[in-house]
Structures are given as C-alpha cells and as structure tokens.
Design a protein around this motif. Structure first.
Motif, PDB file in Angstrom:
ATOM      1  N   VAL A   6      47.856  40.130  37.631  1.00  0.00           N
ATOM      2  CA  VAL A   6      46.498  40.661  37.707  1.00  0.00           C
ATOM      3  C   VAL A   6      46.362  41.497  38.976  1.00  0.00           C
ATOM      4  N   THR A   7      45.973  42.743  38.834  1.00  0.00           N
ATOM      5  CA  THR A   7      45.751  43.631  39.971  1.00  0.00           C
ATOM      6  C   THR A   7      44.260  43.900  40.103  1.00  0.00           C
ATOM      7  N   VAL A   8      43.727  43.645  41.292  1.00  0.00           N
ATOM      8  CA  VAL A   8      42.289  43.751  41.536  1.00  0.00           C
ATOM      9  C   VAL A   8      42.033  44.820  42.591  1.00  0.00           C
ATOM     10  N   ALA A   9      41.166  45.791  42.279  1.00  0.00           N
ATOM     11  CA  ALA A   9      40.820  46.865  43.224  1.00  0.00           C
ATOM     12  C   ALA A   9      39.412  46.648  43.746  1.00  0.00           C
ATOM     13  N   THR A  10      39.298  46.586  45.068  1.00  0.00           N
ATOM     14  CA  THR A  10      37.995  46.468  45.729  1.00  0.00           C
ATOM     15  C   THR A  10      37.496  47.854  46.116  1.00  0.00           C
ATOM     16  N   GLY A  11      36.198  48.064  46.016  1.00  0.00           N
ATOM     17  CA  GLY A  11      35.609  49.364  46.328  1.00  0.00           C
ATOM     18  C   GLY A  11      35.853  49.783  47.770  1.00  0.00           C
ATOM     19  N   SER A  12      35.757  51.081  48.009  1.00  0.00           N
ATOM     20  CA  SER A  12      35.998  51.609  49.350  1.00  0.00           C
ATOM     21  C   SER A  12      34.709  51.889  50.113  1.00  0.00           C
ATOM     22  N   GLN A  13      33.539  51.673  49.481  1.00  0.00           N
ATOM     23  CA  GLN A  13      32.289  51.901  50.188  1.00  0.00           C
ATOM     24  C   GLN A  13      32.052  50.814  51.234  1.00  0.00           C
ATOM     25  N   ASP A  45      42.284  38.466  51.532  1.00  0.00           N
ATOM     26  CA  ASP A  45      42.102  39.055  50.208  1.00  0.00           C
ATOM     27  C   ASP A  45      40.819  39.873  50.127  1.00  0.00           C
ATOM     28  N   PHE A  46      40.824  40.838  49.226  1.00  0.00           N
ATOM     29  CA  PHE A  46      39.633  41.584  48.815  1.00  0.00           C
ATOM     30  C   PHE A  46      38.945  42.303  49.972  1.00  0.00           C
ATOM     31  N   GLU A  47      39.774  42.919  50.817  1.00  0.00           N
ATOM     32  CA  GLU A  47      39.221  43.755  51.866  1.00  0.00           C
ATOM     33  C   GLU A  47      38.752  45.086  51.271  1.00  0.00           C
ATOM     34  N   ARG A  48      37.880  45.750  51.966  1.00  0.00           N
ATOM     35  CA  ARG A  48      37.369  47.049  51.527  1.00  0.00           C
ATOM     36  C   ARG A  48      38.523  48.021  51.263  1.00  0.00           C
ATOM     37  N   GLY A  49      38.526  48.597  50.037  1.00  0.00           N
ATOM     38  CA  GLY A  49      39.544  49.569  49.669  1.00  0.00           C
ATOM     39  C   GLY A  49      40.879  48.978  49.272  1.00  0.00           C
ATOM     40  N   ALA A  50      41.010  47.658  49.278  1.00  0.00           N
ATOM     41  CA  ALA A  50      42.300  47.012  48.996  1.00  0.00           C
ATOM     42  C   ALA A  50      42.577  46.959  47.495  1.00  0.00           C
ATOM     43  N   VAL A  51      43.878  46.962  47.161  1.00  0.00           N
ATOM     44  CA  VAL A  51      44.343  46.734  45.793  1.00  0.00           C
ATOM     45  C   VAL A  51      45.327  45.573  45.864  1.00  0.00           C
ATOM     46  N   ASP A  52      44.917  44.414  45.358  1.00  0.00           N
ATOM     47  CA  ASP A  52      45.698  43.180  45.498  1.00  0.00           C
ATOM     48  C   ASP A  52      46.204  42.703  44.137  1.00  0.00           C
ATOM     49  N   SER A  53      47.409  42.125  44.127  1.00  0.00           N
ATOM     50  CA  SER A  53      48.005  41.628  42.877  1.00  0.00           C
ATOM     51  C   SER A  53      48.241  40.131  42.970  1.00  0.00           C
ATOM     52  N   TYR A  54      48.067  39.451  41.828  1.00  0.00           N
ATOM     53  CA  TYR A  54      48.208  37.999  41.759  1.00  0.00           C
ATOM     54  C   TYR A  54      48.861  37.631  40.432  1.00  0.00           C
ATOM     55  N   ASP A  55      49.579  36.522  40.422  1.00  0.00           N
ATOM     56  CA  ASP A  55      50.183  36.006  39.190  1.00  0.00           C
ATOM     57  C   ASP A  55      49.323  34.889  38.625  1.00  0.00           C
ATOM     58  N   VAL A  56      49.083  34.958  37.326  1.00  0.00           N
ATOM     59  CA  VAL A  56      48.329  33.920  36.627  1.00  0.00           C
ATOM     60  C   VAL A  56      49.244  33.344  35.558  1.00  0.00           C
ATOM     61  N   THR A  57      49.610  32.096  35.722  1.00  0.00           N
ATOM     62  CA  THR A  57      50.528  31.439  34.793  1.00  0.00           C
ATOM     63  C   THR A  57      49.742  30.673  33.734  1.00  0.00           C
TER      64      THR A  57
END
Length: 617
Positions: A6-13, A45-57
């Motif tokens: 799962v890749t999650v993108a946080t806004g840059s505002q 996690d989930f800093e402004r402008g960040a794109v983070d990936s996680y594994d969900v089993t």
C-alpha cells in the motif's frame, strides 16, 4: 501468505501531514483484510508531501480490489491529515489507484473507490452500489441549501467559512493568499489613506488620479492618459471589464427620444440616424436595471446617488465605437435631458462618468457576483449533493468548482454582508446590491449562460459588423475548445442518448440545480432534465466556462484552464482528451498573443494561459 503493498501520498499543502494513527482496511470481491495500522518503526509517517509504502499481509487473496477504508485516530491531540491518493499493489503485481483528495479530521474514516469513473449502471456488486448510495446520503446531510436573501440563487447552509466542510474550505495557503490579496488591493487603492474621498465629494480630477497612483503598467498608464476621450469610453464596451452591455439598436426606444438633428454632426456616412440604425451601425447600452435601486445611506452624513442611464453608441467609419447621446434616467423630460458630444466639455464628461458609475455597479454585482460566483455555487452545491466521487461528471467539474463555495462564503462574511466592504465603499451598499441581484434574476436564464447564445441575443455576433470585439472573438474560441473537450469526455462514458436519460444521478443533479438552487423560477429556464449527449455536453460546458473563462474575462487572469493537478481521472482516453484540450487551448493562446502584438490596448482576459480553473483559484 499473500501480501499487498500500500502506497500512501500525503498532500503538500501546509499542515497536510499528521502524527495521528492511520489504519487501513482493504476490501475485495473475495474478502477483506484486517484493520491494519500503517506505521514504520523509528520513522515519521505521513509527513507533508511524503509518499510512504507499507505491506499488508492477509490470510488469503482478496480477489478484485473494490474499496479501501482509511481511519484516523487521535495520537495526542486531533491532527488533521490530507490524503492525496492510495495505490495498492496486489500479489499478482497489478496496481490499483484510489484517488482520495480528502481531509481526515477528528476520528474520521474515508472509504474510497478505485479511480475508474463509472456511471450508476456500471456498478455490478452490492457492495459498491451500497457505497455509492451511502456517500450521497452523507453528502446531502453535509451540503444543505439555504436562502441567503429572498429571490436570489440558493447558497450553502453555512454562516462562516469555518462552518464549511473541511474538504471545501480554503487550504491554509489559499486563506493566506485571500488575506494578502485583500490587503494588497486595499494598499493599491490607498483606501486607508483616501477612504474619506469615497465618502465625500471630490474637488477635481486630480483626486481620481491619486487613487491609482500605485497601479503602474503599460495599459493602466495608457488608460489614464486617454480615459476622458470618447474612443476610450466606447472601447470599454467592447473589451473592458464589463463587455456585456452593448447591444445592436434596431429601433430607438420611446423612452430615449434622440433625433437626427441632435447627433447629425457626429455621423460620418452621410446618412440619417434612422438610416444608420437600419444599416446596423447604431448600438445601445441600457442600464434600466439601476432604476429605483436604493443608494447607499449607511453614512447619514454622506448623500449618495445612483443613475439608470441609456447610452447611444455609434460604430463609425473607422470601426470605432463612440458615444452619441446619453440620458441619465429612464423617463425623458425637462429634468432629464439628453447629453451630447457637442455640449460643454465638462457636461459631456460628467454624463459619461455617470454612465461608467452605473456600469461599475452592474459589473460588480450582476456580471461578476451573480452571473459567475453565485451561479457557480449553485452548480457546486448540487454537484456535491447529487454526484458521487466516482461519477465522471464529478471528476470533470470538481477542479472548476474548487473553493467556489469557500470564497462565496467569505464574501458573505466580509464583502456583501451588513457593514461589509460594499457598505463602506460602494454606492449600492446598504441593501441596494441585493435589490440589483433580485432584479437581475429576471434576465438570468440558462441560455444567457451559453456564450454564443448570449452574444447573438445582443446582436453583436458578426465580426464583419462589429470588428475589434475581442471579448466575443476570444470567448467563442475558448467556448468551442472547451465544448469539444467536454464532448470527448461525455462520449467516453455515454454511448448513446439513452444512457444520458437513464443516468439517475446526472438527472438528479440537473433537477437540484433548477428546483432548489434556482428556486424553480420559471423565468430562468434552467433544464430539469437532459435527454441527449449534446444537451449534457452543453450543460457541463456552461458550468466549466462560467466558473473559469467567463469569470476571468470579467474579473482577472492567472491560471489555469486545462490544468488538472489532482488526478481524479485515471483512464487513458480521458487523459488523452485532456492533453488534446491543453493543446487546443495553447493554440488559442498563441492566436491571441499574435493578435495583441504591438497593440496599445492588448486584450488577453480570455487567453487560456491566463484563465484560472475556477472563480476562486
């Protein structure tokens, strides 16, 4: 065990990131995952402008991905989070995109569909049909209609900007921009220094020039040098900030008894006034709407006045529009004379100033406020109430409705409210501006929002008869390109007219606009249903054009039509249509740029590279 990435993108505002706990649940046709905390050890996690990936089993394959549920839970204090999108990589290596573009506030959860745009008929499983229904049910509770003033378009049910749903509030940067732009305007007009000049009589024309001492550019300086001249007065009707008043005069109205002898010295073709009218060389601007509007009386020490003038205009042999005659009231008589260019210099100049004053009031209150801002809000509220995020029309319209409700709510708070800026610096403040909107509703029809129809209705559609009307020429170009783009998108999702008729969501949207937003006023002529793809295309074009291009033409220019930074559409055909749209808009910009080269008064308000996507961008 199967694993999903799962890749999650946080806004840059500003303030988009969060320290709260974020949980995710994946839902497929064959099952759903456990509620999983998205967290990496020793990582913010989930800093402004960040794109983070996680594994969900998961215990077993979930089948085809249908929904993603995101939950935010308080860590220490509630910390809002803006999620742009989530991408899920399945065990088979497929990628599924889930656009979000939502704020998660408090302990809120959001359930997302994948990014493919779908009509109601395209939903096949009970789960997605149920999600679609619940989304609209929730939205209708959140986005409620309210009558701000009787007899005008309905608005959002919110007294202040803070009461709006978080998703349609200004971002922090936008809020700061609003304040800075407001402050800059006050500074540029020197209102703090010269406010007393608005509330008392001016002594000479130098007072007028002092107000604009800080506005310096080539066009403004040229206008300041020539504003007293008749050619500049006439030019404003074609390409000024309110180029919608001029119309072909086919017969002089009885209330405006101009004779040939009055204007004979101004006619250049050795024709009588009647013959000039028959030849199509005479135009008229009638400010009848201003009649009986209450002038501002909020300051008992300052008397303010309004006029409802009529102005006769002449298209001379050089194709310049020049004023022929001015009557400052609607009823002719000894106390309401007709002013002529042959009158004394200052009599004629003051008559033109009174016309410009009335033109200003109609521009600000009707052309700008009512016919772009308030109308766009009607479309916006109805869109949120009737179209789910997965609907192609929602994805198409959202960039053009963005922040519209927010800026209108701000206006009701600070600008057009009691004791607001209108009351302090506008001759129709104190209630006159509301009276104007109520009267203008009689002529606000759906067809008048269709740009080519509005131009033709005023008899100014012929470039041969009326050249140098760049507002018309450029507006038609942008309208045609926009309509072509909308047609391309409509045809991707609607394969027939029958598909349009059976789309209950688009029909509910159109009906909500007419029956609630426009209060079911018969004079408005807003459609209550759509029967063909052509009708749907025109309807969506009106919304986009009103909120973007036409607002820019009667207000300002920045960017930018054709740009869609938030990717609500993921389908390749739509992206190709967008690219073609941008290419065609660039061609229009190029044509306008070439046309403007060397002109002392270039016209660029309809240039696509200066047209913002919405009334508030």
């Amino acid at each position: 065990m199967p694993s999903y990435t799962v890749t999650v993108a946080t806004g840059s505002q500003w303030f988009a990131g969060t320290d709260d706990y974020i949980y995710i649940t994946l839902v497929g046709t064959e099952g759903c995952s456990e509620r999983t905390l998205l967290d990496k050890p020793l990582y913010n996690d989930f800093e402004r402008g960040a794109v983070d990936s996680y594994d969900v089993t998961v215990g077993e394959n979930l089948g085809e991905m249908e929904l993603v549920k995101i939950e935010k839970k308080k860590y220490w204090v509630h910390d809002d989070w803006y999620c742009k999108y989530i991408t899920v990589k399945t065990p088979s290596g497929d990628y599924v995109e889930f656009p979000c573009f939502h704020w998660l506030v408090d302990d809120k959860e959001v359930v997302l569909r994948d990014g493919k745009a779908l009509l109601p008929k395209d939903d096949k499983t009970r789960l997605v049909k149920q999600h679609r229904h619940k989304e609209l049910e929730s939205r209708r509770k959140t986005y409620r209609w309210r009558e701000w003033q009787p007899g005008i378009p309905m608005s959002i049910d919110a007294n202040t900007h803070k009461e709006l749903p978080r998703d349609i509030q200004f971002d922090s940067e936008k809020g700061v921009d609003f304040i800075l732009n407001y402050s800059k305007a006050i500074e540029n007009l020197c209102v703090n220094q010269f406010m007393h000049m608005f509330q008392s009589s001016w002594n000479d024309f130098a007072d007028f020039e002092r107000i604009f001492v800080r506005i310096k550019n080539t066009i403004s300086e040229y206008v300041m040098q020539h504003w007293k001249e008749d050619f500049m007065f006439g030019y404003q009707y074609l390409n000024g900030c309110n180029p919608v008043m001029i119309q072909k005069c086919t017969k002089l109205p009885e209330k405006f008894p101009v004779t040939h002898d009055m204007v004979a010295d101004c006619l250049e073709r050795e024709m009588t006034l009647e013959e000039e009218i028959e030849a199509g060389n005479i135009y008229i601007a009638d400010y009848e709407l201003m009649e009986d509007i209450s002038p501002n009386s909020t300051d008992p020490c300052t008397l303010q006045y309004l006029a409802a003038p009529i102005c006769l205009l002449y298209n001379n042999s050089q194709s310049k529009i020049l004023p022929l005659a001015i009557q400052l009231g609607q009823t002719p008589g000894k106390d309401n004379p007709i002013f002529l260019p042959s009158d004394g210099q200052y009599d004629w100049m003051l008559a033109k100033i009174w016309v410009r004053s009335s033109d200003f009031h109609i521009h600000q209150t009707v052309t700008h406020l009512l016919r772009t801002h308030l109308v766009s809000e009607v479309f916006g509220v109805a869109m949120f109430r009737q179209l789910p995020a997965v609907h192609p029309a929602y994805k198409l319209l959202l960039p053009h409705i963005r922040f519209t409700i927010a800026i209108n709510t701000k206006a009701r708070e600070q600008l057009i409210c009691e004791f607001g800026i209108f009351d302090k610096a506008n001759g129709t403040g104190g209630g006159g501006h509301v009276e104007m909107i109520q009267k203008a509703m009689r002529s606000l029809t759906f067809r008048s929002l269709c740009f080519p129809d509005a131009i033709k209705a005023r008899g100014v559609d012929s470039p041969e008869d009326l050249p140098y009307y760049y507002y018309r020429d450029d507006g038609n170009r942008v309208w045609d390109v926009t309509k072509s783009f909308v047609w391309d998108v409509v045809c991707i999702y609607y394969d027939s007219d029958d598909t349009v008729q059976k789309d209950e969501e688009i029909q509910a949207f159109v009906k909500d606009v007419s029956s609630f937003g426009m209060q079911d006023l018969d004079c408005c002529g807003f459609p209550k249903s759509l029967k063909t793809r052509e009708e749907l295309t025109e309807y969506l074009t009106v919304i986009i054009f009103t909120a973007s291009a036409h607002h820019a033409a009667v207000n300002f220019g920045q960017l930018f039509l054709g740009m869609y930074p938030d990717e609500h559409f993921i389908e390749k055909p739509v992206k190709e249509a967008m690219e073609l749209f941008r290419k065609r808009l660039a061609e229009v910009s190029s044509v306008i740029k070439i046309r403007n080269e060397g002109k002392k008064l270039p016209y660029y308000y309809f240039s696509p590279d200066r047209i913002p996507n919405s009334v508030a961008v």
